[in-house]
Design a protein around this motif. Structure first.
Motif, PDB file in Angstrom:
ATOM      1  N   UNK A 117       2.848  14.923  42.896  1.00  0.00           N
ATOM      2  CA  UNK A 117       2.251  14.104  44.044  1.00  0.00           C
ATOM      3  C   UNK A 117       1.157  13.395  44.709  1.00  0.00           C
ATOM      4  N   UNK A 118      -0.049  13.300  43.179  1.00  0.00           N
ATOM      5  CA  UNK A 118      -0.739  12.506  43.735  1.00  0.00           C
ATOM      6  C   UNK A 118      -0.190  10.886  42.758  1.00  0.00           C
ATOM      7  N   UNK A 119       0.794  11.020  41.376  1.00  0.00           N
ATOM      8  CA  UNK A 119       1.543  10.055  41.526  1.00  0.00           C
ATOM      9  C   UNK A 119       1.871   9.355  42.601  1.00  0.00           C
ATOM     10  N   UNK A 120       2.330  10.141  42.895  1.00  0.00           N
ATOM     11  CA  UNK A 120       3.101   9.220  44.166  1.00  0.00           C
ATOM     12  C   UNK A 120       2.733   8.562  45.483  1.00  0.00           C
ATOM     13  N   UNK A 121       1.870   9.678  45.695  1.00  0.00           N
ATOM     14  CA  UNK A 121       1.009   8.799  46.561  1.00  0.00           C
ATOM     15  C   UNK A 121      -0.384   7.682  46.200  1.00  0.00           C
ATOM     16  N   UNK A 122      -0.372   7.839  45.258  1.00  0.00           N
ATOM     17  CA  UNK A 122      -1.637   7.180  45.181  1.00  0.00           C
ATOM     18  C   UNK A 122      -0.772   5.423  44.839  1.00  0.00           C
TER      19      UNK A 122
ATOM     20  N   UNK B 118      -8.969  10.953  46.910  1.00  0.00           N
ATOM     21  CA  UNK B 118      -9.730  11.962  45.548  1.00  0.00           C
ATOM     22  C   UNK B 118      -9.775  10.751  44.600  1.00  0.00           C
ATOM     23  N   UNK B 119      -8.680   9.860  44.758  1.00  0.00           N
ATOM     24  CA  UNK B 119      -8.419   8.681  43.438  1.00  0.00           C
ATOM     25  C   UNK B 119      -9.635   7.709  43.320  1.00  0.00           C
ATOM     26  N   UNK B 120     -10.202   7.428  44.909  1.00  0.00           N
ATOM     27  CA  UNK B 120     -10.726   6.565  44.897  1.00  0.00           C
ATOM     28  C   UNK B 120     -12.844   6.404  44.662  1.00  0.00           C
ATOM     29  N   UNK B 121     -12.488   8.578  44.955  1.00  0.00           N
ATOM     30  CA  UNK B 121     -14.089   9.074  45.385  1.00  0.00           C
ATOM     31  C   UNK B 121     -13.504   9.989  44.902  1.00  0.00           C
ATOM     32  N   UNK B 122     -14.783  11.092  43.817  1.00  0.00           N
ATOM     33  CA  UNK B 122     -14.205  12.103  43.221  1.00  0.00           C
ATOM     34  C   UNK B 122     -14.822  13.254  43.912  1.00  0.00           C
ATOM     35  N   UNK B 123     -15.719  12.708  45.115  1.00  0.00           N
ATOM     36  CA  UNK B 123     -16.036  13.687  45.947  1.00  0.00           C
ATOM     37  C   UNK B 123     -14.934  14.582  47.471  1.00  0.00           C
ATOM     38  N   UNK B 124     -13.935  13.754  47.084  1.00  0.00           N
ATOM     39  CA  UNK B 124     -12.573  14.095  47.782  1.00  0.00           C
ATOM     40  C   UNK B 124     -11.194  15.036  47.577  1.00  0.00           C
ATOM     41  N   UNK B 125     -11.761  16.409  47.087  1.00  0.00           N
ATOM     42  CA  UNK B 125     -11.599  17.310  46.073  1.00  0.00           C
ATOM     43  C   UNK B 125     -10.884  18.583  46.927  1.00  0.00           C
ATOM     44  N   UNK B 126     -11.170  19.156  46.360  1.00  0.00           N
ATOM     45  CA  UNK B 126     -10.310  21.062  47.417  1.00  0.00           C
ATOM     46  C   UNK B 126     -11.092  21.270  48.066  1.00  0.00           C
ATOM     47  N   UNK B 127     -12.463  21.064  48.251  1.00  0.00           N
ATOM     48  CA  UNK B 127     -13.841  21.745  48.648  1.00  0.00           C
ATOM     49  C   UNK B 127     -13.533  20.905  49.837  1.00  0.00           C
ATOM     50  N   UNK B 128     -13.027  19.399  49.867  1.00  0.00           N
ATOM     51  CA  UNK B 128     -13.186  18.492  51.241  1.00  0.00           C
ATOM     52  C   UNK B 128     -11.760  18.603  51.882  1.00  0.00           C
ATOM     53  N   UNK B 129     -11.159  19.272  51.025  1.00  0.00           N
ATOM     54  CA  UNK B 129      -9.540  19.368  51.944  1.00  0.00           C
ATOM     55  C   UNK B 129     -10.000  20.314  52.838  1.00  0.00           C
TER      56      UNK B 129
ATOM     57  N   UNK C 259     -13.124  -3.177  49.175  1.00  0.00           N
ATOM     58  CA  UNK C 259     -13.497  -4.844  48.956  1.00  0.00           C
ATOM     59  C   UNK C 259     -11.996  -4.895  48.176  1.00  0.00           C
ATOM     60  N   UNK C 260     -11.554  -5.821  47.845  1.00  0.00           N
ATOM     61  CA  UNK C 260     -10.226  -5.946  47.632  1.00  0.00           C
ATOM     62  C   UNK C 260      -9.127  -4.399  47.217  1.00  0.00           C
ATOM     63  N   UNK C 261      -9.616  -3.677  46.003  1.00  0.00           N
ATOM     64  CA  UNK C 261      -9.080  -2.419  46.027  1.00  0.00           C
ATOM     65  C   UNK C 261     -10.271  -1.074  45.481  1.00  0.00           C
ATOM     66  N   UNK C 262     -11.892  -1.537  45.863  1.00  0.00           N
ATOM     67  CA  UNK C 262     -12.654  -1.049  45.459  1.00  0.00           C
ATOM     68  C   UNK C 262     -13.086  -0.523  46.778  1.00  0.00           C
ATOM     69  N   UNK C 263     -13.113   1.165  46.929  1.00  0.00           N
ATOM     70  CA  UNK C 263     -13.651   1.437  48.315  1.00  0.00           C
ATOM     71  C   UNK C 263     -15.547   1.438  48.230  1.00  0.00           C
ATOM     72  N   UNK C 264     -15.625   1.106  49.422  1.00  0.00           N
ATOM     73  CA  UNK C 264     -16.723   0.372  49.647  1.00  0.00           C
ATOM     74  C   UNK C 264     -17.308   1.840  50.828  1.00  0.00           C
ATOM     75  N   UNK C 265     -16.481   2.011  51.254  1.00  0.00           N
ATOM     76  CA  UNK C 265     -17.275   3.280  52.125  1.00  0.00           C
ATOM     77  C   UNK C 265     -16.672   4.043  53.415  1.00  0.00           C
ATOM     78  N   UNK C 266     -16.863   5.634  53.126  1.00  0.00           N
ATOM     79  CA  UNK C 266     -15.664   6.422  54.149  1.00  0.00           C
ATOM     80  C   UNK C 266     -16.642   7.535  55.236  1.00  0.00           C
ATOM     81  N   UNK C 267     -16.236   6.719  56.767  1.00  0.00           N
ATOM     82  CA  UNK C 267     -16.723   7.356  57.464  1.00  0.00           C
ATOM     83  C   UNK C 267     -15.787   8.038  58.255  1.00  0.00           C
ATOM     84  N   UNK C 268     -16.067   9.509  58.924  1.00  0.00           N
ATOM     85  CA  UNK C 268     -15.271   9.904  58.965  1.00  0.00           C
ATOM     86  C   UNK C 268     -15.210   9.770  60.892  1.00  0.00           C
TER      87      UNK C 268
END
Length: 190
Positions: A118-123, A152-163, A177-186
């Motif tokens: 699934x990760x390969x497909x969605x990423x 989670x592909x872009x930032x490892x803090x988004x894992x099972x605990x996050x889910x 910024x291009x393909x680099x995750x700069x910031x995430x806001x809920x």
């Protein structure tokens, strides 16, 4: 060049009707979808993309209509297939399974897919969206597991605990910024 992705996890959905693909939203889910429209209508979103599952499309449908846009449906953004034949699994069965699957990424039930597959497909699909919609604002109607895998592909803090701390619905604004995750806001507040 900045690209903004709005991950919009679907609203509450009944597990008593249809199957994984066809179940829609509960009354609360529909009410929350209207709140999502109000929250995001001033963001000036350029494109709307969704999983083919009814509950994901229904959650962003009013928002897309208010922007005068069509929803592009991508099969590759479907939820993790937990078990074959699009069967609905009760939460009491699903949550222990999800924990096992995140801990054993190659594990799957008969007819289902593993976290690794699934990760390969969605990423791959998400990276294509970043390239195709570069410099734009894109809302993605999504699901908890696939949203977590993409983030989670872009930032490892988004894992099972996050889910396990996310809600239905939920909204995360990701700035790239291009393909680099700069910031995430809920953006969703229960």
């Amino acid at each position: 060049m900045k690209t903004f992705i709005y991950m919009v996890r679907h609203g509450e959905s009944p597990k008593t009707e249809g199957d994984e693909r066809t179940r829609g939203l509960t009354e609360k889910g529909r009410s929350d979808a209207r709140i999502i429209t109000q929250l995001l209508k001033d963001e000036r979103i350029d494109a709307f993309i969704s999983s083919p599952y009814k509950r994901a499309m229904a959650t962003i449908e009013e928002l897309a209509q208010s922007a005068g846009k069509e929803i592009v449906v991508l099969e590759e953004l479907r939820e993790l297939v937990f078990i074959g034949n699009n069967q609905i699994m009760a939460d009491r069965e699903l949550y222990p399974l999800v924990k096992k699957m995140f801990n054993e990424p190659d594990f799957s039930l008969p007819g289902g897919e593993s976290i690794a597959i699934c990760r390969n497909r969605v990423v791959r699909t998400f990276r294509n969206i970043l390239q195709q919609y570069r410099g734009q604002k894109v809302a993605i109607g999504t699901h908890g597991a696939v949203m977590t895998l993409m983030m989670g592909y872009f930032d490892s803090q988004y894992d099972l605990d996050f889910l396990l701390t996310t809600s239905k619905p939920d909204i995360y604004k990701m700035e790239f910024q291009d393909e680099v995750l700069v910031e995430t806001k809920r953006l969703w507040r229960n």
